[in-house]
Design an enzyme around this catalytic site. Structure first.
Site, PDB file in Angstrom:
ATOM      1  N   ASN A   1       0.828  -1.209   0.000  1.00  0.00           N
ATOM      2  CA  ASN A   1       0.000   0.000   0.000  1.00  0.00           C
ATOM      3  C   ASN A   1       0.859   1.255   0.000  1.00  0.00           C
ATOM      4  O   ASN A   1       0.625   2.199  -0.769  1.00  0.00           O
ATOM      5  CB  ASN A   1      -0.908   0.012   1.231  1.00  0.00           C
ATOM      6  CG  ASN A   1      -2.070  -0.945   1.134  1.00  0.00           C
ATOM      7  OD1 ASN A   1      -2.343  -1.510   0.072  1.00  0.00           O
ATOM      8  ND2 ASN A   1      -2.767  -1.144   2.238  1.00  0.00           N
TER       9      ASN A   1
ATOM     10  N   ARG B   1     -10.274  -4.833 -14.632  1.00  0.00           N
ATOM     11  CA  ARG B   1      -9.155  -5.677 -14.187  1.00  0.00           C
ATOM     12  C   ARG B   1      -9.620  -7.127 -14.261  1.00  0.00           C
ATOM     13  O   ARG B   1     -10.279  -7.618 -13.345  1.00  0.00           O
ATOM     14  CB  ARG B   1      -8.729  -5.347 -12.747  1.00  0.00           C
ATOM     15  CG  ARG B   1      -8.291  -3.898 -12.537  1.00  0.00           C
ATOM     16  CD  ARG B   1      -7.787  -3.711 -11.108  1.00  0.00           C
ATOM     17  NE  ARG B   1      -7.653  -2.310 -10.745  1.00  0.00           N
ATOM     18  CZ  ARG B   1      -6.591  -1.564 -10.995  1.00  0.00           C
ATOM     19  NH1 ARG B   1      -5.570  -2.085 -11.639  1.00  0.00           N
ATOM     20  NH2 ARG B   1      -6.538  -0.296 -10.619  1.00  0.00           N
TER      21      ARG B   1
ATOM     22  N   ARG C   1      -4.727   1.371 -13.656  1.00  0.00           N
ATOM     23  CA  ARG C   1      -3.378   1.551 -13.109  1.00  0.00           C
ATOM     24  C   ARG C   1      -2.772   0.237 -12.619  1.00  0.00           C
ATOM     25  O   ARG C   1      -3.383  -0.513 -11.872  1.00  0.00           O
ATOM     26  CB  ARG C   1      -3.418   2.569 -11.974  1.00  0.00           C
ATOM     27  CG  ARG C   1      -2.055   2.855 -11.358  1.00  0.00           C
ATOM     28  CD  ARG C   1      -2.177   3.904 -10.283  1.00  0.00           C
ATOM     29  NE  ARG C   1      -2.437   5.216 -10.845  1.00  0.00           N
ATOM     30  CZ  ARG C   1      -3.228   6.127 -10.276  1.00  0.00           C
ATOM     31  NH1 ARG C   1      -3.856   5.837  -9.165  1.00  0.00           N
ATOM     32  NH2 ARG C   1      -3.409   7.311 -10.828  1.00  0.00           N
TER      33      ARG C   1
ATOM     34  N   HIS D   1     -14.803   2.712 -15.758  1.00  0.00           N
ATOM     35  CA  HIS D   1     -14.638   1.999 -14.496  1.00  0.00           C
ATOM     36  C   HIS D   1     -15.883   1.202 -14.114  1.00  0.00           C
ATOM     37  O   HIS D   1     -15.841   0.377 -13.204  1.00  0.00           O
ATOM     38  CB  HIS D   1     -14.297   3.005 -13.389  1.00  0.00           C
ATOM     39  CG  HIS D   1     -13.909   2.403 -12.083  1.00  0.00           C
ATOM     40  ND1 HIS D   1     -14.718   2.448 -10.965  1.00  0.00           N
ATOM     41  CD2 HIS D   1     -12.795   1.725 -11.701  1.00  0.00           C
ATOM     42  CE1 HIS D   1     -14.124   1.836  -9.958  1.00  0.00           C
ATOM     43  NE2 HIS D   1     -12.958   1.391 -10.367  1.00  0.00           N
TER      44      HIS D   1
ATOM     45  N   TYR E   1     -12.429  -9.884  -2.283  1.00  0.00           N
ATOM     46  CA  TYR E   1     -13.062  -8.570  -2.187  1.00  0.00           C
ATOM     47  C   TYR E   1     -14.542  -8.731  -1.854  1.00  0.00           C
ATOM     48  O   TYR E   1     -15.228  -9.589  -2.408  1.00  0.00           O
ATOM     49  CB  TYR E   1     -12.957  -7.819  -3.516  1.00  0.00           C
ATOM     50  CG  TYR E   1     -11.594  -7.287  -3.864  1.00  0.00           C
ATOM     51  CD1 TYR E   1     -10.437  -7.785  -3.272  1.00  0.00           C
ATOM     52  CD2 TYR E   1     -11.461  -6.282  -4.816  1.00  0.00           C
ATOM     53  CE1 TYR E   1      -9.185  -7.293  -3.617  1.00  0.00           C
ATOM     54  CE2 TYR E   1     -10.210  -5.787  -5.172  1.00  0.00           C
ATOM     55  CZ  TYR E   1      -9.085  -6.302  -4.565  1.00  0.00           C
ATOM     56  OH  TYR E   1      -7.849  -5.814  -4.915  1.00  0.00           O
TER      57      TYR E   1
ATOM     58  N   ARG F   1     -14.095   2.817   3.907  1.00  0.00           N
ATOM     59  CA  ARG F   1     -12.936   1.969   4.167  1.00  0.00           C
ATOM     60  C   ARG F   1     -11.639   2.754   4.196  1.00  0.00           C
ATOM     61  O   ARG F   1     -10.790   2.536   5.040  1.00  0.00           O
ATOM     62  CB  ARG F   1     -12.825   0.878   3.099  1.00  0.00           C
ATOM     63  CG  ARG F   1     -11.739  -0.149   3.420  1.00  0.00           C
ATOM     64  CD  ARG F   1     -11.449  -1.066   2.254  1.00  0.00           C
ATOM     65  NE  ARG F   1     -10.507  -0.475   1.320  1.00  0.00           N
ATOM     66  CZ  ARG F   1     -10.684  -0.421   0.009  1.00  0.00           C
ATOM     67  NH1 ARG F   1     -11.772  -0.893  -0.529  1.00  0.00           N
ATOM     68  NH2 ARG F   1      -9.782   0.134  -0.781  1.00  0.00           N
TER      69      ARG F   1
ATOM     70  N   HIS G   1     -15.261  -3.506  -0.391  1.00  0.00           N
ATOM     71  CA  HIS G   1     -15.117  -2.858  -1.696  1.00  0.00           C
ATOM     72  C   HIS G   1     -16.441  -2.374  -2.277  1.00  0.00           C
ATOM     73  O   HIS G   1     -16.443  -1.599  -3.233  1.00  0.00           O
ATOM     74  CB  HIS G   1     -14.456  -3.851  -2.661  1.00  0.00           C
ATOM     75  CG  HIS G   1     -13.978  -3.272  -3.940  1.00  0.00           C
ATOM     76  ND1 HIS G   1     -14.562  -3.553  -5.165  1.00  0.00           N
ATOM     77  CD2 HIS G   1     -12.955  -2.423  -4.210  1.00  0.00           C
ATOM     78  CE1 HIS G   1     -13.922  -2.914  -6.120  1.00  0.00           C
ATOM     79  NE2 HIS G   1     -12.945  -2.213  -5.575  1.00  0.00           N
TER      80      HIS G   1
END
Length: 721
Positions: A78, A405, A435, A465, A498, A594, A622
C-alpha cells in the site's frame, strides 16, 4: 466525446422510481456550511491513516498470526503505491508550478512535509512491530525468520552452496568509477550498496548489486526456518569482488514515480501510446529512498547525491527492508495460524435442488432479480456462470461487457472468446489504463480482438470503471435483455477476497439504459436520459445530491430523515457539503468509509448528526452502497463509483437503483441490503470511528461483520434459503 451532463432525476421520477419533491437549499443554507473553512480533512493524510489501520490489524493479537504477517506485507505494498502515485503527483505539481491549495487548506509542500513525517513514523512502527513482536511470535510457533548469524553450520553450508550454484551466476555487480557511471536503480528493487577497498593502492570504490527478484525473498532452509536472500548475498559478496576487500554492505530500496501520463487527444493509437509509456515508467524519478539504519553517512550521502533526492525522502529503517516478501510466509500451509477456511457458496436462487446440473441463470433471473453479495455468494457459480451460459446458449445473440481488471487466466475472457467464435456479437470495452494492470489489459485486448470480439477503449479522456454486462437473448416472447451491474471487477480471483455486491436483472428500464450506455461507449450515440441508472460523468454527483436534498425535505415534512453511504473513499466537496447540509437540517447521516474520508464528523453546528466508521478485515470491503430512508420506503443504489473527483468527473461510472419488489415476489433485495447496513452500522460491530480531528479509534465492538456474514451464509446453506 463525453457523456451528456444534463441528465437529471426527472427521468427517474417518470418511472416506477418515484421520489418526493426536492429540497432546494438557499444561499443562506449553503453559507452556513461554507463558513466552516476547515471542514475538509486532507485526502493524502487520510489515506495514511487508512494504512495505519492496516498496521493496527498486524498488531492485533486476536487475529491469527499468519494473517497478521500478511497485513504487514499489505501495508508495505500500500505504502509503495502511495509514494509511486500520490507523492509522485504532488512533486510533479510542485515542479510544474501548479501548487494549488487543497480543499483542506494545505499547500502541496505542506502536505508533502506531513506525509514524510507520518509515513516515516508508520514505516518505523512496522519495522519494530515485525522485529519485536511478529518475528518472535513466529519463532514461538516454530516459524523462524533468521539472520545469517543465527544459522547453524549446516544451514550456512547450504546457503553457501545455494549462492554458488544459483545466485552467483545471476548476480551482476555494477562498479561506480569514471569508466562506470552510477547504475540505474529500478523502482522497488532491493539492492546492496557495497563499499570496497583495493588492497594494492588502498583506494575505496562503490558498487551496487541487485538482489535477484526471481528467487524467494525469504529463503527456506527446512523445518520452517528462513533467511533473507540479501543476508546470504551479503555474506558471500567476496566471491563477486575477487581480490577486493569488502568494507561495508547495506541494503537499500528506491521508490520511483510510476504513474502513467498518456495524452489521448494526441495519440492516434492508444494501445501503442500506452505501451510506449509503460517503458518510460521504469525510468521515473525517485520519490523515496529506504536504507538500513546501519548504513554509514558516507554511503548514504553518495546514494542521495546520485539519485537526486532530498534528505526528507530518506527513510532509515531496521532491516530487513521490503516486507512484501512476507506474503510467502503468510502462504505457508499452516491452517491453524490462519482465518478459518471459508468456501463461497452458490446463491440460494442459483443452487441446484434435485439434480447436480447447474441452474439456468436466465430462468432464475426471469423469476426475480438476483442480488449477489461476494465473496459470501460464489462469483464462479453466479456471475461467471451467467457469462459462460450466455456464451454457450444458442438463443443468445449478443454479449456486451466492460473489463477493468480481468486478472490472469480469466474464465470470463475465455467465455467471451468462446461466444465470439460461436458467431455471437461480442462487444468488450477494455479499460487498458487501469493503473498497474495496463500490460495485462493490453494482452487481453489483443487476444479478444484476434478471436473476433469487437474491442473498444471507451471515451477519450475518461476511464471506463463501471462494472456492466448485458446479454441479449432471443426468446419466444421477443428479445430480452439480462443485465449484471456490480461494484467489483470481473475478476474470479479477487472476487474471493473482495467484498462486492452485484445485481442480475431483467428489468426493462435498466436493460434499456445499459443498451444506451454501451452504444455511447462504442459509437456516436449519446443518451441524455437514464431511467434506472445514474451515470458519471453527468448524473452520479447531481443525482445523489438531489436525493440528499429530498431526504432533507422528508425530514422537514415530519417523515424523518436518514442517509447511509458505504464507499471506499469520500473526498468530493460537493457531496460532503450536501451531507453537512443534511446534518444541519436534522437528518441522521451514517458513513462507512474503508479508506479516505475528507469529511469531519461531529463538528458542532456542522456535522453533529454525522458518524463515520471504517471496517477492515480478511476481505477487502469494496462495495459501494447508498441508502436513503425516503420516508419509510427506502431507495438504494449500488455501483462502481466512489465519492471522488476522478470517479465523478473523469470516469464512466454506473450506479443502479435496486428495483422495488413486484407483487408476489418472495425476496426483497432492498430489505436485504438494509439489513446488511443495519449490522454494519450497529454499535456492537467492530470498527474504527473517525473523530472531528481526523483521528481513527477502534471501538472494540464484539461483532466481526465479516465473520457474522460468513456464519449467516452457512445458516442459509443449511436451511436452503
Amino acid at each position: 466525446m463525453t457523456l451528456d451532463d444534463t441528465t437529471s432525476l426527472e427521468a427517474i421520477r417518470d418511472t416506477e422510481y418515484d421520489v418526493e419533491p426536492v429540497y432546494v437549499p438557499d444561499h443562506e443554507a449553503l453559507a452556513a456550511v461554507e463558513k466552516f473553512e476547515d471542514r475538509f480533512l486532507d485526502r493524502e493524510l487520510s489515506w495514511l491513516h487508512f494504512n495505519q489501520r492496516v498496521l493496527e490489524l498486524a498488531a492485533d493479537e486476536n487475529i491469527p498470526l499468519l494473517e497478521r504477517v500478511r497485513y504487514l506485507a499489505i501495508f508495505t505494498s500500500n505504502l509503495d503505491e502511495f509514494f509511486m502515485v500520490r507523492v509522485a503527483g504532488l512533486k510533479r505539481r510542485i515542479a510544474a508550478g501548479l501548487a494549488v491549495r487543497a480543499a483542506s487548506g494545505l499547500m502541496p509542500r505542506e502536505v508533502l512535509e506531513q506525509i514524510w513525517l507520518t509515513a516515516r513514523d508508520l514505516s518505523e512502527r512496522q519495522a519494530v512491530l515485525f522485529r519485536d513482536q511478529i518475528a518472535p511470535e513466529l519463532a514461538n510457533r516454530g516459524i523462524e525468520l533468521l539472520r545469517w548469524e543465527d544459522l547453524d553450520v549446516d544451514e550456512q553450508k547450504y546457503c553457501k552452496k545455494l549462492f554458488k550454484e544459483r545466485v552467483f551466476p545471476v548476480a551482476t555487480p555494477l562498479a561506480v568509477d569514471p569508466a562506470h557511471p552510477f547504475p540505474y536503480i529500478s523502482g522497488l528493487s532491493l539492492n546492496l550498496a557495497v563499499l570496497l577497498r583495493d588492497p594494492q593502492n588502498n583506494k575505496q570504490h562503490f558498487a551496487r548489486v541487485k538482489v535477484p527478484p526471481i528467487f524467494s525473498r525469504f529463503v527456506p532452509l527446512g523445518n520452517q526456518r528462513f533467511v533473507p536472500l540479501e543476508d546470504i548475498m551479503r555474506e558471500r559478496l567476496q566471491k563477486l569482488f575477487s581480490g577486493m576487500q569488502v568494507l561495508e554492505v547495506h541494503a537499500f530500496r528506491v521508490t520511483r514515480n510510476e504513474d502513467l501520463e498518456v495524452e489521448e487527444d494526441d495519440a492516434e493509437n492508444l494501445l501503442a501510446a500506452l505501451e510506449k509509456e509503460l517503458l518510460r515508467r521504469r525510468f521515473g524519478p525517485p520519490v523515496r529512498l529506504e536504507v538500513e539504519e546501519t548504513m554509514s553517512d558516507s554511503v548514504l550521502s553518495l546514494l542521495v547525491s546520485e539519485l537526486g533526492i532530498s534528505d526528507q525522502e530518506v527513510f532509515r529503517l531496521p532491516g530487513p527492508l521490503d516486507l512484501r516478501g512476507l506474503h510467502g510466509i503468510a502462504d505457508l500451509p499452516l491452517d491453524e495460524f490462519k482465518y478459518p477456511a471459508f468456501v463461497p457458496t452458490t446463491h440460494h436462487r442459483l443452487a441446484p435442488v434435485e439434480s447436480a446440473a447447474p441452474v439456468d441463470v436466465f430462468k432464475a433471473a426471469r423469476r426475480r432479480d438476483i442480488l449477489l453479495h461476494h465473496p459470501y455468494d460464489s462469483f464462479a457459480t453466479s456471475v461467471q456462470r451467467f457469462i459462460e451460459q450466455a456464451a454457450a446458449d444458442p438463443h443468445v445473440l449478443a454479449i456486451k461487457q466492460t473489463l477493468y481488471r480481468a486478472g490472469g487466466n480469466s474464465p470470463i475472457v475465455d467465455a467471451l472468446i468462446e461466444a465470439a467464435e460461436a458467431g455471437k456479437q461480442v462487444l468488450v470495452l477494455v479499460e487498458i489504463k487501469a493503473r498497474f494492470d495496463e500490460e495485462a489489459n493490453i494482452r487481453w485486448a489483443r487476444k479478444l480482438e484476434q478471436a473476433g470480439c469487437h474491442v473498444v477503449y471507451g471515451l477519450i479522456g475518461l476511464k471506463t470503471h463501471c462494472k456492466l454486462t448485458m446479454v441479449v437473448r432471443d426468446e419466444p416472447d421477443g428479445i430480452r435483455r439480462y443485465t449484471h451491474i456490480g461494484t467489483g471487477n470481473y475478476n474470479s480471483k479477487t472476487a474471493r477476497m473482495y467484498e462486492d455486491i452485484g445485481l442480475i436483472t431483467t428489468n426493462e428500464a435498466i436493460g434499456e439504459d445499459a443498451a444506451h450506455l454501451f452504444n455511447n461507449l462504442s459509437g456516436w450515440s449519446s443518451e441524455p436520459r437514464y431511467e434506472g441508472l445514474l451515470v458519471a460523468p453527468g448524473t452520479v454527483r447531481s443525482g445523489l445530491i438531489e436525493h440528499i436534498h429530498a431526504e432533507i425535505a422528508h425530514h422537514e415534512a415530519g417523515r424523518g430523515g436518514h442517509i447511509r453511504l458505504k464507499a471506499n473513499s469520500l473526498v468530493d466537496e460537493a457531496v460532503i457539503d450536501a451531507l453537512y447540509l443534511a446534518s444541519q437540517a436534522g437528518v441522521r447521516v451514517e458513513l462507512l468509509i474503508r479508506g479516505i474520508c475528507a469529511l469531519r464528523p461531529g463538528v458542532p453546528g456542522l456535522s453533529e448528526l454525522i458518524t463515520v466508521r471504517s471496517i477492515l478485515g480478511r476481505f477487502l470491503e469494496h462495495s459501494r452502497v447508498t441508502w436513503f430512508a425516503n420516508g419509510g420506503d427506502p431507495i438504494v443504489y449500488i455501483g462502481s463509483a466512489d465519492m471522488m473527483h476522478r470517479n465523478l468527473d473523469r470516469r464512466v461510472e454506473v450506479l443502479v437503483r435496486i428495483p422495488r419488489p413486484t407483487a408476489g415476489t418472495e425476496t426483497d433485495n432492498i430489505a436485504d441490503l438494509t439489513a446488511f447496513l443495519d449490522t454494519a452500522f450497529d454499535e456492537a460491530t467492530d470498527a474504527w470511528i473517525l473523530d472531528d480531528e481526523g483521528n481513527w479509534l477502534r471501538n472494540g465492538g464484539e461483532t466481526d461483520l465479516q465473520a457474522y456474514l460468513i456464519e449467516r451464509q452457512r445458516r442459509r446453506r443449511r436451511s436452503g434459503n
